[in-house]
Design a protein around this motif. Sequence first.
Motif, short mmCIF file in Angstrom:
data_model
loop_
_atom_site.label_atom_id
_atom_site.label_comp_id
_atom_site.label_asym_id
_atom_site.label_seq_id
_atom_site.Cartn_x
_atom_site.Cartn_y
_atom_site.Cartn_z
N SER A 134 0.75 -1.20 -0.13
CA SER A 134 0.02 0.02 0.15
C SER A 134 0.96 1.36 0.01
O SER A 134 0.50 2.10 -0.64
CB SER A 134 -0.95 -0.03 1.32
N LYS A 135 1.84 1.27 0.84
CA LYS A 135 2.67 2.39 0.73
C LYS A 135 3.72 2.34 -0.31
O LYS A 135 4.48 3.68 -0.44
CB LYS A 135 3.17 2.60 2.26
N THR A 136 4.46 1.59 -0.67
CA THR A 136 5.41 1.49 -1.68
C THR A 136 5.00 1.32 -2.90
O THR A 136 5.70 1.65 -3.98
CB THR A 136 6.43 0.23 -1.27
N VAL A 137 3.70 0.84 -3.53
CA VAL A 137 3.30 0.58 -4.70
C VAL A 137 2.15 1.68 -4.81
O VAL A 137 2.03 2.58 -5.15
CB VAL A 137 2.99 -0.76 -5.05
N CYS A 138 0.93 1.05 -4.18
CA CYS A 138 -0.64 1.89 -4.06
C CYS A 138 -1.28 1.01 -3.27
O CYS A 138 -1.60 -0.18 -3.19
CB CYS A 138 -0.69 1.95 -5.49
N PRO A 139 -2.32 1.91 -2.37
CA PRO A 139 -3.26 1.17 -1.58
C PRO A 139 -3.96 0.34 -2.26
O PRO A 139 -4.66 -0.45 -1.76
CB PRO A 139 -3.81 2.39 -0.93
N PRO B 165 -0.70 7.86 0.56
CA PRO B 165 0.31 8.29 0.07
C PRO B 165 -0.02 8.95 -1.25
O PRO B 165 -1.23 8.89 -1.72
CB PRO B 165 0.71 6.87 -0.87
N PHE C 263 2.52 6.37 -6.78
CA PHE C 263 2.04 5.28 -7.54
C PHE C 263 2.94 5.03 -8.88
O PHE C 263 3.13 5.84 -9.72
CB PHE C 263 0.72 5.28 -7.92
N PRO C 264 3.57 3.88 -8.92
CA PRO C 264 4.28 3.82 -10.01
C PRO C 264 3.84 3.37 -11.43
O PRO C 264 4.26 2.91 -12.28
CB PRO C 264 5.44 2.54 -9.59
N LEU D 207 -6.68 3.88 -7.65
CA LEU D 207 -5.46 3.17 -6.84
C LEU D 207 -5.19 3.71 -5.15
O LEU D 207 -4.13 3.14 -4.66
CB LEU D 207 -4.13 2.99 -7.76
N TYR E 227 -6.40 4.65 -1.33
CA TYR E 227 -7.28 4.09 -0.30
C TYR E 227 -8.69 4.38 -0.84
O TYR E 227 -8.91 5.81 -1.09
CB TYR E 227 -6.97 4.67 1.08
#
Lengths: 537, 537
Positions: free
Chosen positions: A317-322, B49, B54-55, B116, B118
């Motif tokens: 969730s925090k390193t890619v997306c939630p 985030p 978001f990558p 993407l 929350y």
Amino acid sequence: MMSNEKRGEAIDLSHHLSKVGQARQTSPLKSLHKYMGKPGLISLAGGLPNAGYFPFASVSGEILAPDSFPLETGSKDSSLSWFWKLFSRSEKERTSTFTVGKYPKHPGDLNLESGLQYGLATGQPKLNEIIREFVGKVFQPAYSNWTTLVHTGNTDAWSKTVQTILNPGEGLLVSEWTYPSAMASAQPFGVIPVPIGMDSEGMSSISLQKTLAEWDESVRGFPRPRVMYTVPIGQNPTGTTMGIQRKKEIYDICVEYDIIIVEDDPYYFLQQGEYVPKADRVTDAANGDDEVFIASLAPSYLKVDYQGRVIRLDTFSKTVCPGSRLGWFTCNPMFAERLERTAETSSQAPSGFTQLYVASLLLKWQYDGYIRWLKALRLQYKQRRDYFLDCFGEEFHLQKAFSTEGYTAGAHLYHASLKPKRSFVPLSEKDTAYSKPLFSYIAPTSGMFVWLELHLEEHPSFTSLGYKALEMKLWTEIAEAGVLFAPGAMFFATKVEDDTPGPGHFRVSFSNSSPEEMKKAVSTFGTVLRKFMHTRI
Amino acid sequence: MMSNEKRGEAIDLSHHLSKVGQARQTSPLKSLHKYMGKPGLISLAGGLPNAGYFPFASVSGEILAPDSFPLETGSKDSSLSWFWKLFSRSEKERTSTFTVGKYPKHPGDLNLESGLQYGLATGQPKLNEIIREFVGKVFQPAYSNWTTLVHTGNTDAWSKTVQTILNPGEGLLVSEWTYPSAMASAQPFGVIPVPIGMDSEGMSSISLQKTLAEWDESVRGFPRPRVMYTVPIGQNPTGTTMGIQRKKEIYDICVEYDIIIVEDDPYYFLQQGEYVPKADRVTDAANGDDEVFIASLAPSYLKVDYQGRVIRLDTFSKTVCPGSRLGWFTCNPMFAERLERTAETSSQAPSGFTQLYVASLLLKWQYDGYIRWLKALRLQYKQRRDYFLDCFGEEFHLQKAFSTEGYTAGAHLYHASLKPKRSFVPLSEKDTAYSKPLFSYIAPTSGMFVWLELHLEEHPSFTSLGYKALEMKLWTEIAEAGVLFAPGAMFFATKVEDDTPGPGHFRVSFSNSSPEEMKKAVSTFGTVLRKFMHTRI
């Protein structure tokens, strides 16, 4: 005990399974697994739709380059240039694309035929390989037979863990300030939070030892807890970071009292280090190699877990997306098997779309690329944290003092006062002085939040309303002025009543807003606070 | 009572909440929701985030045209032409593409920034609009204030429902043969299956009435059940279809005894109608308009549910793809609110990737396109069912007889015998005759499965081994020969022991295999069965 020297297997901890955790049936499909994947096998056993009926012919994605963000803070041009880059929504992003077709072109290719089909609760094999490599290299578990299992985000993972190891009427060790959603997952099942005192490294080992040693079931009304829930990095809400020494102390106590540690660690890669006020700040660069970077982070409990009593929850969730709703457990094989059974009868596998996207991303980036991304992400959050705290320094008058008590003990506290009003009319003596400190905070070292403690004793309605009511009154005033903070009372491990003693708090996030928004929010807070302190309610 | 005439609101059913269901806390963020979405609001309340991190810059998909499959069965060229089309993996598919960018180009566009991120457990607003329109038009609930809530697949939905309305030690009304995974979700929580007799429409209203009227807690050891789990269309495993009259009878009994009906209906659009043997078969065409198509399907329990006591579970697994892990509840607002709280503290929202893909698909297709897809999908499964049963007709000698008892009562039973061996050596008299029937089945009218009942009394080891052991021995022989069936015992609502009376069964799927595989599987079954019946074990 240094665990890496031993690297034995996990000890038997099956007595920690709850009634529900024990009762989960072995998969009825187990007899089928023996035959699955055999060449030429015709399976008429499951209810699988034919992939020809999946209405997607292919899915594609544009992926950012892993080095999209810089490896050092600030720049000659502007300390905020990274912000500008980020928010320009420009077309300058460096991207590459991937496409997943319906059927594999080469053996082992990701494909929709299997990726969008029913799948095992253990998820896509390629994704698992990536995760396993990552855990081994980054978290370095101290026992040999650790395993990983994908899940649909840490909230669901915690909910499954509660069902698997906690019975109704049992206690749960938690920090006195903790993540309310985790409590909301556990409490409906009759689990009773047992708050443990904190300092500036999070949960206090002294308070833990004392609570357990002095446990009296006849007074407490329930047995000594055997499960702990903890967010050791970016402690939620206080933003502190627990180092390896504290983790060893707590782990040893957990060995002594046979306690399972559930390590919920969403902010692991958001470790920002000490805050240095703007004037003294120097460039922070992450030029070391991957091992240096990994060694610079506070380790996971896994690194000291030589018995397999840690259930670690990781999330993308925090390193890619939630929205990925994807993460993984790292734990011993006994818990993993029970958690897999739980997943089979609830969420099943994580979304196939999610698995395809995250696997495609990490296959494209590879381990090195993902570490590169994480190194830069850490610095992005560090700069956000620094910028946000700088805003407080500009809006308020700050006094720094070393704290020796409570959840801030061991860190520097910033006491914030209102600056004198700037005015063209003659100032009264009162207006030319700083106010008494109206709130204080320690600079967070990890995560996304600053935790503000309010000092509203001078408010004209303090005596009549009390702290909790004033917290909500002030929160509402700030919200009405267009800025949302998180009210503090909901982070208290046990229920806060109107007469619960202690000051009010706000949890304030620096993770998402633009610098202009952060600046405006802090300034609005100052304006509202100034008026609020002079308004009888 | 015809419910559409009334269209009142749901009655108060809050006494059906379990202890856990009652204890779920109201969202701590409720005070925040008031302010969310206000123009210019700066929210520092959540741990979100920034979308810049978001990558993914965009995601895309190639979508099949909604009329990819024909609206009539068979064709002049070949009755299997649809199979060839389907399995050629040709480039002939008609597709269109969509792309979701990071930020919306126009207000209301799907986008990654929110998709993407929350999100609320209620999911994307656009997806909800589509679902709500669909339920209203297709299922036509009989009360006015029904609501829908997305979930992550029917297995998870059922697991959440169990937690929300069932307490440990309570009974659950189920068909005597039922979906084992549903039982595996409920039983660890101490829920006790109460099997109800069946006929060829599924659960018997007579058996239900009798069970409830004669309920004696002192004999049974637990109170009269107040919850029912049912798969009325494509009953799993028997493949039967429950019509509106039976549903009304059962619903009225549930009103009388105050029972909640959980309608798990994954196969709703896989209604295939009566099986007509190949020689007599005529083309089936779906040329009617959408209302005619909808009216031709057996209605949902929602259509008779004038009190709001039905919790209906729908899934995209069979109509889009299982990997979507997406579906929705339709139920009264009181249950929906409790299920939303459960989702908030477990799965949260369904995967953002999934929501974006399914919403993009349905926005592209629109309601009309999706109905067009479902019309054709129904016929695809009808042809699969027909072809598979034809294979049985070719491999075995079938005798048709009307059944008047047990779970097949009211339908035609096909009794299958081995044909005489074709051989160049002179045949003994025994070899020139059909065997006694070795298994029998009713032709399924919905779903994905044929349910075979075994008649192994003539097996040389029948007396010593008994039915259950022979079922598994035969299952293993078939698996060793390269064909996987699902063993029957696991579909029994209560645990099957070695000495549980009754014949053996297999559940066999026609949903996924190619025609060649289906034909080979049935032929392999015949070969194995022939040898098996002459082998002492």
